[in-house]
Design a protein around this motif. Structure first.
Motif, PDB file in Angstrom:
ATOM      1  N   ARG A 166      -3.358 -26.206   8.331  1.00  0.00           N
ATOM      2  CA  ARG A 166      -4.578 -26.149   7.531  1.00  0.00           C
ATOM      3  C   ARG A 166      -5.640 -25.324   8.232  1.00  0.00           C
ATOM      4  NH1 ARG A 166      -3.195 -29.581  11.446  1.00  0.00           N
ATOM      5  NH2 ARG A 166      -4.905 -30.736  12.349  1.00  0.00           N
ATOM      6  N   LEU A 167      -6.560 -24.834   7.435  1.00  0.00           N
ATOM      7  CA  LEU A 167      -7.711 -24.105   7.950  1.00  0.00           C
ATOM      8  C   LEU A 167      -8.852 -25.099   8.026  1.00  0.00           C
ATOM      9  CD1 LEU A 167      -8.873 -20.595   6.900  1.00  0.00           C
ATOM     10  CD2 LEU A 167     -10.513 -22.427   6.896  1.00  0.00           C
ATOM     11  N   GLU A 168      -9.371 -25.319   9.216  1.00  0.00           N
ATOM     12  CA  GLU A 168     -10.471 -26.257   9.427  1.00  0.00           C
ATOM     13  C   GLU A 168     -11.674 -25.483   9.936  1.00  0.00           C
ATOM     14  OE1 GLU A 168      -9.432 -29.343  12.101  1.00  0.00           O
ATOM     15  OE2 GLU A 168      -8.082 -30.359  10.724  1.00  0.00           O
ATOM     16  N   CYS A 169     -12.788 -25.620   9.241  1.00  0.00           N
ATOM     17  CA  CYS A 169     -14.001 -24.944   9.676  1.00  0.00           C
ATOM     18  C   CYS A 169     -15.210 -25.636   9.048  1.00  0.00           C
ATOM     19  CB  CYS A 169     -13.980 -23.452   9.308  1.00  0.00           C
ATOM     20  SG  CYS A 169     -13.941 -23.153   7.534  1.00  0.00           S
ATOM     21  N   GLU A 170     -16.372 -25.204   9.446  1.00  0.00           N
ATOM     22  CA  GLU A 170     -17.612 -25.729   8.874  1.00  0.00           C
ATOM     23  C   GLU A 170     -18.492 -24.556   8.471  1.00  0.00           C
ATOM     24  OE1 GLU A 170     -19.936 -29.342  10.451  1.00  0.00           O
ATOM     25  OE2 GLU A 170     -21.143 -27.620  11.114  1.00  0.00           O
ATOM     26  N   LEU A 191     -14.860 -27.785   5.696  1.00  0.00           N
ATOM     27  CA  LEU A 191     -13.798 -27.309   4.820  1.00  0.00           C
ATOM     28  C   LEU A 191     -12.438 -27.561   5.477  1.00  0.00           C
ATOM     29  CD1 LEU A 191     -15.020 -23.812   3.536  1.00  0.00           C
ATOM     30  CD2 LEU A 191     -14.859 -25.919   2.227  1.00  0.00           C
ATOM     31  N   THR A 192     -11.507 -28.067   4.696  1.00  0.00           N
ATOM     32  CA  THR A 192     -10.119 -28.191   5.126  1.00  0.00           C
ATOM     33  C   THR A 192      -9.254 -27.623   4.018  1.00  0.00           C
ATOM     34  OG1 THR A 192     -10.669 -30.227   6.312  1.00  0.00           O
ATOM     35  CG2 THR A 192      -8.338 -29.729   5.996  1.00  0.00           C
ATOM     36  N   ILE A 193      -8.571 -26.521   4.296  1.00  0.00           N
ATOM     37  CA  ILE A 193      -7.783 -25.811   3.287  1.00  0.00           C
ATOM     38  C   ILE A 193      -6.340 -25.738   3.765  1.00  0.00           C
ATOM     39  CG2 ILE A 193      -7.506 -23.644   2.018  1.00  0.00           C
ATOM     40  CD1 ILE A 193     -10.483 -23.073   2.586  1.00  0.00           C
ATOM     41  N   GLY A 194      -5.433 -26.189   2.941  1.00  0.00           N
ATOM     42  CA  GLY A 194      -4.020 -26.120   3.289  1.00  0.00           C
ATOM     43  C   GLY A 194      -3.527 -24.686   3.328  1.00  0.00           C
TER      44      GLY A 194
END
Length: 431
Positions: free
Chosen positions: A30-34, A98-101
């Motif tokens: 996953r893509l993890e960011c703020e 944000l958490t994007i698969g």
């Protein structure tokens, strides 16, 4: 004029967590960011909505295809697109986790100078209002470097390949062994070959002595384009000839050969080598530093499009929706009194440096452990679900942090105003 400034929260980690290509790292990496949104001047604004898009773009060079007159062909694949409701209040800032698969088939970041390149971007578009009633837009885009780990795992588990081939006239039999069919961009391909007479092929074949003149080794890359017209090209990356001029006896000719693999950008390779020079590692300054001097300007080494760093400029085995690039070693045998022939053996070239493989293995192990705790974390916010339309995993939304224009929040954000003036002026600070 007041406008929102959108940026990513600084992090010592890559914004992609897990290992693309290895779904056991939390079922799906996953893509993890703020996303951080701040007022440009400390004044309030109202965000109507924000659209977040994760997309991968594949682009062919003009020399990489021949079925159209267009100078460049691109294909964009949207992995994630979502409208985010921000707040119904005026604000001076907001932090949105944000958490994007990341899909299993996402293509890695790569720039191949002969054929084409691929990059992934995270884009954000905000529609906002200030004092005027006319909606305005603000955009933000950043490159996301994607690396796949499935080739790495395949290379660590793969066994040496053994093959047997016969010449077209059935006079010669070639047995060969590829010790490492998966290699890096800077490596050696180890081959073990045995050229022997095919005694079962012809009873009269050795009326004339068969001589092995030479063996030619070629490392090739192949471009395969998936469009309205199927197009394929090849390019020789490295070639060398091993001369023999020997008569093939009953026991054959057995030999080993190490074929050089070097598919990195040559300038970046030279830069890497220069960092290991003793003059760079151990050189001391000739004099005490003069702190009053102006420090030299720092210039980052970037590609022309600033989307693929130079360490991604190499020929690697990569597969995508618009085009794929594969590799093989071509072994060409030249004989006297027998028909020449060649063998094509596919190989995989992945971007990892062999000296770093142990470190990368540690990353995979660590991400597998993190996945166990992450499951429990996301369960507290509704759990990870599978999208019925796309089939991809969706992570639950995490609560944002909203900053309103009160004194405490402004002080926390470092926004100060000088109230000695009739209209308060903002005190400039270094952010």
């Amino acid at each position: 004029m007041t406008h929102p400034v959108i940026s990513l929260k600084p992090s010592y980690n890559s914004i992609i967590r897990g290992c693309p290509g290895l779904p056991e790292t939390l079922h799906q990496p996953r893509l993890e960011c703020e996303l951080r949104v701040r007022s440009s001047d400390g004044k309030e604004f109202f965000i109507e909505n924000m659209e977040v898009v994760l997309r991968t773009t594949e682009a062919l060079n003009s020399s990489g295809h021949s079925f159209t007159s267009k100078p460049k062909i691109e294909k964009c694949i949207v992995h994630y697109k979502k409208n985010i409701m921000v707040s119904n209040k005026k604000l001076v800032g907001i932090d949105i986790p944000l958490t994007i698969g990341v899909p299993d088939d996402i293509k890695e970041t790569n720039y191949n100078s002969r054929f084409g390149h691929c990059y992934t971007t995270l884009e954000c578009r905000a529609v906002y209002f200030t004092d005027a009633s006319t909606p305005l837009t603000q955009t933000f885009s950043t490159a996301v470097n994607v690396e796949r780990y499935d080739n790495l795992t395949t290379s660590r588990l793969s066994q040496p390949l053994k093959r047997v081939y016969h010449s077209p006239d059935n006079k010669i039999q070639v047995k060969y062994r590829v010790e490492n069919p998966c290699v890096t961009t800077d490596d050696l391909l180890h081959l073990h070959l045995n050229v022997i007479p095919n005694l079962a092929g012809s009873q009269r074949m050795f009326n004339k002595k068969v001589k092995l003149k030479a063996v030619v080794f070629e490392i090739k890359e192949y471009l395969e384009v998936f469009d309205t017209h199927h197009d394929a090209k090849e390019n020789i990356l490295h070639s060398f000839t091993k001369p023999f001029h020997e008569v093939i006896g009953g026991s054959g000719i057995e030999f080993k050969s190490d074929v050089r693999i070097l598919t990195k950008n040559t300038h970046f390779k030279q830069y890497e080598m220069s960092l290991n020079e003793p003059a760079v590692l151990y050189q001391l300054p000739q004099h005490e530093p003069v702190y009053a001097e102006t420090p030299p300007e720092t210039v980052l080494l970037k590609s022309r499009k600033d989307l693929e760093p130079f360490n991604y400029h190499s020929s690697i085995t990569t597969r995508g929706k618009l085009f794929s690039i594969t590799h093989d070693v071509t072994i060409r045998f030249k004989f006297g009194n027998a028909k020449d022939f060649e063998i094509h053996q596919p190989i995989d070239i992945f971007p990892w440096v062999r000296s770093q493989l142990k470190l990368v293995d540690n990353v995979v192990l660590r991400e597998r452990d993190i996945a166990k705790n992450a499951h429990a974390f996301y369960e507290n916010f509704g759990g990870i679900k599978r999208n019925k339309t796309t089939g991809g995993l969706e992570y639950p939304p995490l609560p944002p942090v909203v900053y309103t224009a009160d004194k405490r929040t402004l002080k926390q954000l470092g926004v100060e105003f000088d109230t000695r003036f009739k209209v308060p002026r903002r005190v400039p600070v270094i952010e």
